[in-house]
Design a protein around this motif. Structure first.
Motif, PDB file in Angstrom:
ATOM      1  N   PRO A 181       0.861  -1.210  -0.147  1.00  0.00           N
ATOM      2  CA  PRO A 181      -0.100  -0.095   0.093  1.00  0.00           C
ATOM      3  C   PRO A 181       0.857   1.288  -0.035  1.00  0.00           C
ATOM      4  CG  PRO A 181      -0.509  -1.616   1.778  1.00  0.00           C
ATOM      5  CD  PRO A 181       0.672  -1.978   1.109  1.00  0.00           C
ATOM      6  N   VAL A 187      -3.515  -2.853   6.061  1.00  0.00           N
ATOM      7  CA  VAL A 187      -4.862  -3.531   5.610  1.00  0.00           C
ATOM      8  C   VAL A 187      -4.591  -5.203   5.734  1.00  0.00           C
ATOM      9  CG1 VAL A 187      -4.839  -1.490   4.111  1.00  0.00           C
ATOM     10  CG2 VAL A 187      -3.448  -3.213   3.331  1.00  0.00           C
ATOM     11  N   SER A 191      -6.489  -7.768   0.486  1.00  0.00           N
ATOM     12  CA  SER A 191      -6.919  -6.648  -0.206  1.00  0.00           C
ATOM     13  C   SER A 191      -5.965  -6.225  -1.183  1.00  0.00           C
ATOM     14  CB  SER A 191      -7.222  -5.614   0.748  1.00  0.00           C
ATOM     15  OG  SER A 191      -6.227  -5.169   1.214  1.00  0.00           O
ATOM     16  N   ASN A 195      -5.564  -2.536  -2.871  1.00  0.00           N
ATOM     17  CA  ASN A 195      -4.813  -1.668  -2.226  1.00  0.00           C
ATOM     18  C   ASN A 195      -3.180  -1.463  -2.285  1.00  0.00           C
ATOM     19  OD1 ASN A 195      -6.588  -0.361  -0.260  1.00  0.00           O
ATOM     20  ND2 ASN A 195      -6.553  -2.203   1.082  1.00  0.00           N
TER      21      ASN A 195
END
Ligand code: K7E
Ligand code: CUA
Length: 651
Positions: A181, A187, A191, A195
């Motif tokens: 990210p 996160v 994801s 991300n």
């Protein structure tokens, strides 16, 4: 100088002179004598016979320096890893060189040395190398063979595709191996697709070598692997391989090997400069460190930077294009003319060579397959110049000889494959022992290959060397490419794992090699220019020892009045002004390293004595006939004692 010293000095000098003669006499007249006895070629002087070879240390974090054609190692240059031999990362002066946004990081994984260039030709000023783990780029000064600067790359998950250069060393590039990210945050790893992003960074290199992150490009969350700058007609462009365009975040060996083609990212950095000048960037807050070594102060400095300019491809048309490239490409290499861009697909059955001029035409005619995050994907058929068939299994990297041939390393079939530019036919192949990764032709990734050799950089050596326990040495092999057929000349082991290497004619570096640091230029705040200035100064429980060294004594060599728990700084200046006369400094039980101080330099090491008693110290480098006499004593008294500071030599 009193009588006793004068006598000792004269004796020592005579012995040193004799030693020097003997020492140089028995050295096999540099590298030329490597010829003949083992069937190796003899090469006549004056025609670039001798090369310096710089290999990456891989997990050792350093650079190995070898002579060619002998394959003998001359030196290990400490870069990203602490090295107690040279106090690199232990001396107070060098510690700032290891600062990062994660704090003091005393190691890295160094893969790609890259010589600075002028007009596309290696110029011998500096060699850069990447830190793959904690994203960094180092610059080594080739007059001193010493690390001069280390810059951290912000917004990067690992700096593998680096530090390749543009033609005049305008920029060093850095592409992220792992997407993360950006800015980094907490996160779910699942994801990923949503991300995780990659970055491609351009680090500006000033005339004096100083580096600064000029701008970054935010790119889709793939893994960016290797890079090379354009040259000649393709000057102004840089090329980056990517894999894992599947955007897998687990079991990559399967999940990142699904797509038939991944991409080479072609970045128009001239265009990027325009966008930056027009203010079309976003300013990202971040933290990264720039560390540099001041050769006059003999001291490293560290500065934190807080922002970086980021270009977003959607907002910057024409900045970046993707060239479809089969099966998880690893290396990307541009031929000396700047027209051909060769890619090594780790799982591909051909070596794909793209054409720069076809790429430009395809861009003009908008021959796009699709667009990903604002990045047009050019049509494969529109950009390829040719495919080299039967290139061996697992083609990785290509270098060029300047005579119309490419040389590609094939990892799985463990060989070097020579092919002809234009006809794309394989004309020769030679086995590598074993599992070749990178390869290096001197100047083989520049506009002016010096040819003559290709050096295979091998991961595995199995039965080539004597066994050394569970781990065997890595190695390089020297192969003659001056004839039609490649010919193996020599095997030699390397320090650490050689990923990439660079070679340059010895003449280019030899004439600039620095012999001493002029003592009159020494502006170290704790340096001294003469023995009479040696002293010991107490400031509370901090003690500064201003110490000098010259053959064959320290000043002072007797120190009293140090107490348990004092923080003692030894600032040691080597007053010698002769080439190759470093002196060492080591104290019994010091929880640190030695110092090895070059002529005219000052270095500092800190010691906190834990117990009272007498502590010998001595020079660690056999510097003269009376080297063993180059020693002294420190008296350490209890914390509450009233022994006053006294010091001297020969009193
Ligand atoms: Cu070893 Cu350049 Cu890191 Cu290929 S990389 S082998
Ligand atoms: Cu100075 Cu040994």
């Amino acid at each position: 100088m009193n009588r006793r010293y004068l006598k000792a000095f004269l004796v020592a000098s005579a012995v040193v002179a004799a030693f020097v003669v003997l020492h140089y006499g028995c050295q096999e007249s540099k590298d030329l004598a490597a010829g003949d006895e083992a069937g190796r070629v003899y090469v006549a002087p004056g025609t670039y016979d001798e090369f310096y070879l710089f290999t990456s240390g891989g997990f050792s974090g350093q650079i190995g320096v070898y002579g060619l054609p002998s394959g003998r190692m001359f030196r290990v240059i400490p870069v990203f890893s602490q090295d107690p031999e040279k106090a690199w990362g232990y001396s107070e002066e060098s510690k700032p060189m290891f600062m990062t946004s994660h704090g003091f990081v005393p190691w890295d994984d160094a893969h790609h040395p890259k010589l600075s260039q002028t007009d596309g030709v290696a110029d011998g000023r500096w060699i850069f190398i990447n830190g793959n783990n904690t994203p960094r780029v180092a610059r080594v000064d080739l007059t001193t063979f010493k690390t001069a600067e280390i810059i951290e790359i912000p917004n990067s998950g690992g700096n593998h595709g680096s530090p390749f250069l543009t033609e005049n060393t305008e920029y060093v590039v850095a592409s992220t191996r792992f997407s993360i990210p950006i800015p980094n945050k907490d996160v779910s790893i699942d994801s990923y697709k949503e991300n995780f992003k990659g970055t491609i960074s351009f680090v500006k290199v000033a005339k004096d070598g100083a580096m600064d992150v000029a701008f970054q490009i935010l790119v889709p969350g793939f893994n960016y692997d290797l890079a090379h700058g354009g040259k000649g007609p393709s000057h102004g462009w840089a090329f980056f391989t990517s894999y894992n365009t599947e955007q897998a975040n687990t079991l990559l060996e399967v999940n990142a090997s699904q797509n038939d083609k991944d991409f080479i990212a072609a970045v128009n950095w001239k265009k990027a400069e325009e966008y930056v000048a027009q203010g079309k960037f976003k300013t990202f807050n971040t933290s990264y460190f720039r560390n540099y070594f001041d050769e006059k102060k003999h001291m490293g400095f560290s500065e934190e930077k807080k922002t970086v300019k980021v270009l977003i491809p959607e907002e910057c048309p024409g900045l970046i294009y993707y060239l479809p490239t089969p099966k998880s490409p690893h290396g990307v290499d541009v031929d000396p003319t700047g027209e051909y861009i060769a890619a090594g697909g780790k799982l591909a059955s051909v070596i794909v060579v793209h054409s720069y001029s076809k790429m430009m035409k395809a861009i003009e005619n908008k021959e796009f397959e699709t667009t990903i995050d604002g990045i047009p994907v050019l049509k494969y058929e529109s950009v390829i110049a040719g495919e080299v068939n039967n290139p061996g299994l697992g083609p990785l990297h290509t270098e060029f000889d300047g005579n119309g041939y490419g040389y590609t390393s094939s990892f799985i079939s463990s060989e070097i494959v020579k092919w002809k530019i234009g006809t794309w036919e394989v004309v020769d192949r030679i086995p590598a022992y074993y599992s070749i990764g990178h390869l290096c032709v001197p100047g083989g990734d520049t506009k002016k290959p010096w040819g003559k050799y290709v050096i295979a950089l091998n991961k595995i050596t199995k039965d080539r060397y004597l066994p050394t326990g569970p781990e065997l040495t890595q190695s390089a092999q020297l192969i003659d490419i001056s004839g039609d057929k490649m010919k193996l000349l020599l095997d030699f082991p390397t320090i650490g794992e050689p990923h990439y290497a660079q070679a340059i004619p010895a003449d280019i570096l030899m004439k600039n090699s620095k012999k001493i640091y002029p003592i009159e230029e020494n502006s170290h705040p704790y340096g001294i220019k003469a023995e009479k200035n040696a002293r010991v100064v107490r400031e509370g429980n901090v003690v500064h020892v201003y110490m000098s060294q010259i053959r064959t004594h320290f000043a002072p060599d007797n120190i009293e009045g140090i107490k348990v728990g004092d923080v003692v700084y030894f600032h040691v200046t080597n007053l010698e002004q002769d080439w190759d006369i470093p002196h060492g400094f080591a104290v019994k039980g010091m929880q640190n390293s030695e110092l090895l101080i070059m002529p005219g330099a000052t270095e500092t090491i800190v010691w906190t004595p834990q117990k009272e008693g007498i502590y010998p110290f001595y020079c660690t480098d056999f510097c003269s006939a009376l080297h063993q006499e180059m020693s002294g004593y420190i008296r350490v008294s209890s914390r509450g004692s009233d022994v006053a500071i006294t010091y001297g030599t020969g009193k």
